[in-house]
Every structure is written in structure tokens, then in C-alpha cells.
Design a protein around this motif. Structure first.
Motif, PDB file in Angstrom:
ATOM      1  N   ARG A   1      21.765   0.494 -24.174  1.00  0.00           N
ATOM      2  CA  ARG A   1      20.478   0.650 -23.493  1.00  0.00           C
ATOM      3  C   ARG A   1      20.671   0.908 -22.002  1.00  0.00           C
ATOM      4  O   ARG A   1      21.625   0.444 -21.392  1.00  0.00           O
ATOM      5  N   ASP A   2      19.716   1.651 -21.455  1.00  0.00           N
ATOM      6  CA  ASP A   2      19.788   2.063 -20.055  1.00  0.00           C
ATOM      7  C   ASP A   2      18.674   1.359 -19.275  1.00  0.00           C
ATOM      8  O   ASP A   2      17.519   1.798 -19.315  1.00  0.00           O
ATOM      9  N   PRO A   3      18.975   0.267 -18.570  1.00  0.00           N
ATOM     10  CA  PRO A   3      17.925  -0.461 -17.857  1.00  0.00           C
ATOM     11  C   PRO A   3      17.312   0.340 -16.715  1.00  0.00           C
ATOM     12  O   PRO A   3      16.135   0.138 -16.377  1.00  0.00           O
ATOM     13  N   ILE A   4      18.073   1.254 -16.139  1.00  0.00           N
ATOM     14  CA  ILE A   4      17.528   2.071 -15.046  1.00  0.00           C
ATOM     15  C   ILE A   4      16.475   3.033 -15.582  1.00  0.00           C
ATOM     16  O   ILE A   4      15.382   3.159 -15.015  1.00  0.00           O
ATOM     17  N   ALA A   5      16.777   3.706 -16.697  1.00  0.00           N
ATOM     18  CA  ALA A   5      15.804   4.614 -17.305  1.00  0.00           C
ATOM     19  C   ALA A   5      14.547   3.864 -17.737  1.00  0.00           C
ATOM     20  O   ALA A   5      13.426   4.359 -17.578  1.00  0.00           O
ATOM     21  N   ASP A   6      14.738   2.662 -18.278  1.00  0.00           N
ATOM     22  CA  ASP A   6      13.598   1.842 -18.693  1.00  0.00           C
ATOM     23  C   ASP A   6      12.717   1.505 -17.498  1.00  0.00           C
ATOM     24  O   ASP A   6      11.481   1.651 -17.548  1.00  0.00           O
ATOM     25  N   ALA A   7      13.333   1.065 -16.409  1.00  0.00           N
ATOM     26  CA  ALA A   7      12.571   0.698 -15.207  1.00  0.00           C
ATOM     27  C   ALA A   7      11.853   1.910 -14.620  1.00  0.00           C
ATOM     28  O   ALA A   7      10.703   1.805 -14.164  1.00  0.00           O
ATOM     29  N   GLU A   8      12.517   3.071 -14.617  1.00  0.00           N
ATOM     30  CA  GLU A   8      11.886   4.288 -14.097  1.00  0.00           C
ATOM     31  C   GLU A   8      10.658   4.668 -14.917  1.00  0.00           C
ATOM     32  O   GLU A   8       9.613   5.035 -14.363  1.00  0.00           O
ATOM     33  N   ALA A   9      10.776   4.596 -16.248  1.00  0.00           N
ATOM     34  CA  ALA A   9       9.649   4.953 -17.110  1.00  0.00           C
ATOM     35  C   ALA A   9       8.486   3.995 -16.902  1.00  0.00           C
ATOM     36  O   ALA A   9       7.313   4.410 -16.853  1.00  0.00           O
ATOM     37  N   ARG A  10       8.776   2.712 -16.759  1.00  0.00           N
ATOM     38  CA  ARG A  10       7.712   1.730 -16.531  1.00  0.00           C
ATOM     39  C   ARG A  10       7.028   1.953 -15.178  1.00  0.00           C
ATOM     40  O   ARG A  10       5.799   1.841 -15.061  1.00  0.00           O
ATOM     41  N   ALA A  11       7.813   2.289 -14.171  1.00  0.00           N
ATOM     42  CA  ALA A  11       7.231   2.566 -12.856  1.00  0.00           C
ATOM     43  C   ALA A  11       6.322   3.792 -12.903  1.00  0.00           C
ATOM     44  O   ALA A  11       5.245   3.809 -12.279  1.00  0.00           O
ATOM     45  N   LYS A  12       6.741   4.803 -13.654  1.00  0.00           N
ATOM     46  CA  LYS A  12       5.906   6.003 -13.778  1.00  0.00           C
ATOM     47  C   LYS A  12       4.619   5.700 -14.538  1.00  0.00           C
ATOM     48  O   LYS A  12       3.553   6.253 -14.216  1.00  0.00           O
ATOM     49  N   LEU A  13       4.690   4.843 -15.544  1.00  0.00           N
ATOM     50  CA  LEU A  13       3.459   4.442 -16.232  1.00  0.00           C
ATOM     51  C   LEU A  13       2.532   3.701 -15.281  1.00  0.00           C
ATOM     52  O   LEU A  13       1.310   3.923 -15.289  1.00  0.00           O
ATOM     53  N   GLU A  14       3.068   2.839 -14.458  1.00  0.00           N
ATOM     54  CA  GLU A  14       2.240   2.118 -13.479  1.00  0.00           C
ATOM     55  C   GLU A  14       1.537   3.113 -12.547  1.00  0.00           C
ATOM     56  O   GLU A  14       0.343   2.956 -12.251  1.00  0.00           O
ATOM     57  N   THR A  15       2.272   4.119 -12.096  1.00  0.00           N
ATOM     58  CA  THR A  15       1.666   5.147 -11.239  1.00  0.00           C
ATOM     59  C   THR A  15       0.565   5.896 -11.976  1.00  0.00           C
ATOM     60  O   THR A  15      -0.515   6.145 -11.434  1.00  0.00           O
ATOM     61  N   ALA A  16       0.841   6.253 -13.220  1.00  0.00           N
ATOM     62  CA  ALA A  16      -0.149   6.980 -14.025  1.00  0.00           C
ATOM     63  C   ALA A  16      -1.394   6.131 -14.255  1.00  0.00           C
ATOM     64  O   ALA A  16      -2.522   6.632 -14.166  1.00  0.00           O
ATOM     65  N   TYR A  17      -1.210   4.848 -14.560  1.00  0.00           N
ATOM     66  CA  TYR A  17      -2.353   3.960 -14.781  1.00  0.00           C
ATOM     67  C   TYR A  17      -3.244   3.916 -13.540  1.00  0.00           C
ATOM     68  O   TYR A  17      -4.479   4.004 -13.638  1.00  0.00           O
TER      69      TYR A  17
END
Length: 217
Positions: free
Chosen positions: A121-137
Motif C-alpha cells: 500500500r502507498d500511504p502517500i497516494a492515499d493521503a493525496e486522494a483524501r486531500a483532493k476529496l476534501e478540496t472537491a467537497y
């Protein structure tokens, strides 16, 4: 009218997006369930990438969900998912891209990462995707402050994708309660008869969701 065959699975967000358009138009189709190995082989013969849904319309086939829905507008134009007015159509296509690229794509990055063996698993990719969802929300909450549907008062292509997109996005990375306008929009989407029907058809497969599907939806 030709027989429209849709290669799909009811739990797939992109399949739900296409199915909502069929239901909005009250347009009959033949489902080819992709749990059937024969159906998957047929799909790959039409679209070797193996992604779904795929629409077969006589001797033509159409991949990519937004294109499928555009085809449905050609087949059944009485209830358009894309407006005839070019400026309104551009806004619908823009919001459709937002829900596909900023909501669904990032939600799926998190899911695909979770499906890997823990050591891969890639924790950096996971964190980036979550941050982008926060921005989108946050962005969507502002956009939806003055709208009923994605681009105004008319349900469209963009809403077809928003419904499953926001359903699974919240399951994956919770939408904060402070985004009241986005939450109200999500509730309207889940209550829309076309999506409520698609959602009910997906309920038997909720065990497939790797993070655990909540009871609330």
C-alpha cells in the motif's frame, strides 16, 4: 428501436451512472450481468480494456459512461441528459468531468490502494486522494449553495454520475457535516426515483465494498 444491451454490474458506480440515465428516460435495455464469465468475454470482445459498462446497440458498441449517455440522448431525445443549448451543455459536461475526475477517480484510488496487500500500500497516494476529496467537497458545497441539481434546476448527465460518486465517496472518506449544501444535494440524489431504484438493485452486493458499507444509506 434496436435492442440496447448493457454490460454492467449493479454495484459499479459507473454502471449505476448509465443505469440512472436509462431509468430517467424510461428506456428499456437488456442487462448482461458481468458476474457471468460469458458476459465478460463478450464485453472484452467489444472493448478489450475490460472496463464497464459497455453499451451494444445493434452492430455498434459504446464504451465510457458519459459517451454511453450521450448515445442514449440520440436514441431517446425526449428526456435529454445533455441540454440542446450549447452553453448549458458545456456546463453539464464540465460538472460531469468534476464528478468523474475529482470525486470518483480519487475515491477509487483509495479503494484500489486498500485492496493491495498491506505491504504494497502507498500511504502517500492515499493521503493525496483524501486531500483532493476534501478540496472537491469544499468546492462543491459552495457550488451547490444555490442549485437543486448539479447545474441548476434540471437533472442531467452530471447528476447521473454525482449520485453514485457521492454515495461511495462518503463511504470511503466521510463528507464533513459542515458541508450542508453538499449533504442536501446528496440526499436529493439518493431520493431521486431513478437512483433509488439503481441503489436498491445494488444492495445485495454491498459486501463487496472493501471498507465496509454503512447502514445509513
Amino acid at each position: 428501436m434496436s435492442d440496447l444491451v448493457l454490460y454492467s454490474h449493479p454495484f459499479s458506480s459507473y454502471c449505476q451512472k448509465a443505469i440512472v440515465a436509462f431509468y430517467e428516460k424510461d428506456l428499456p435495455f437488456t442487462p448482461r450481468m458481468l458476474e457471468d464469465e460469458g458476459a465478460m468475454a463478450e464485453l472484452k470482445a467489444l472493448w478489450p480494456f475490460g472496463q464497464f459498462p459497455v453499451l451494444q446497440d445493434d452492430d455498434r458498441s459504446f464504451a465510457e459512461t458519459s459517451i454511453i449517455i450521450e448515445r442514449l440522448d440520440q436514441v431517446s431525445p425526449a428526456v435529454p441528459m445533455i441540454p440542446i443549448d450549447p452553453d448549458k451543455a458545456l456546463e453539464v459536461r464540465f460538472m460531469d468531468r468534476v464528478f468523474d475526475n475529482q470525486i470518483q477517480a480519487n475515491q477509487q484510488r483509495i479503494i484500489y490502494n486498500a485492496l493491495r496487500p498491506e505491504t504494497d500500500r502507498d500511504p502517500i497516494a492515499d493521503a493525496e486522494a483524501r486531500a483532493k476529496l476534501e478540496t472537491a467537497y469544499a468546492w462543491l458545497d459552495g457550488v451547490m449553495a444555490g442549485r437543486t441539481w448539479a447545474t441548476g434546476e434540471t437533472f442531467s448527465l452530471a447528476d447521473c454520475g454525482a449520485a453514485p460518486g457521492l454515495l461511495y465517496a462518503h463511504w470511503t472518506h466521510a463528507i464533513p457535516a459542515r458541508f450542508e449544501h453538499l449533504w442536501a444535494y446528496r440526499r436529493r440524489l439518493l431520493a431521486r426515483p431513478s437512483y433509488a431504484r439503481a441503489l436498491d438493485e445494488a444492495r445485495p452486493y454491498r459486501g463487496y465494498f472493501p471498507l465496509g458499507a454503512p447502514d445509513e444509506d
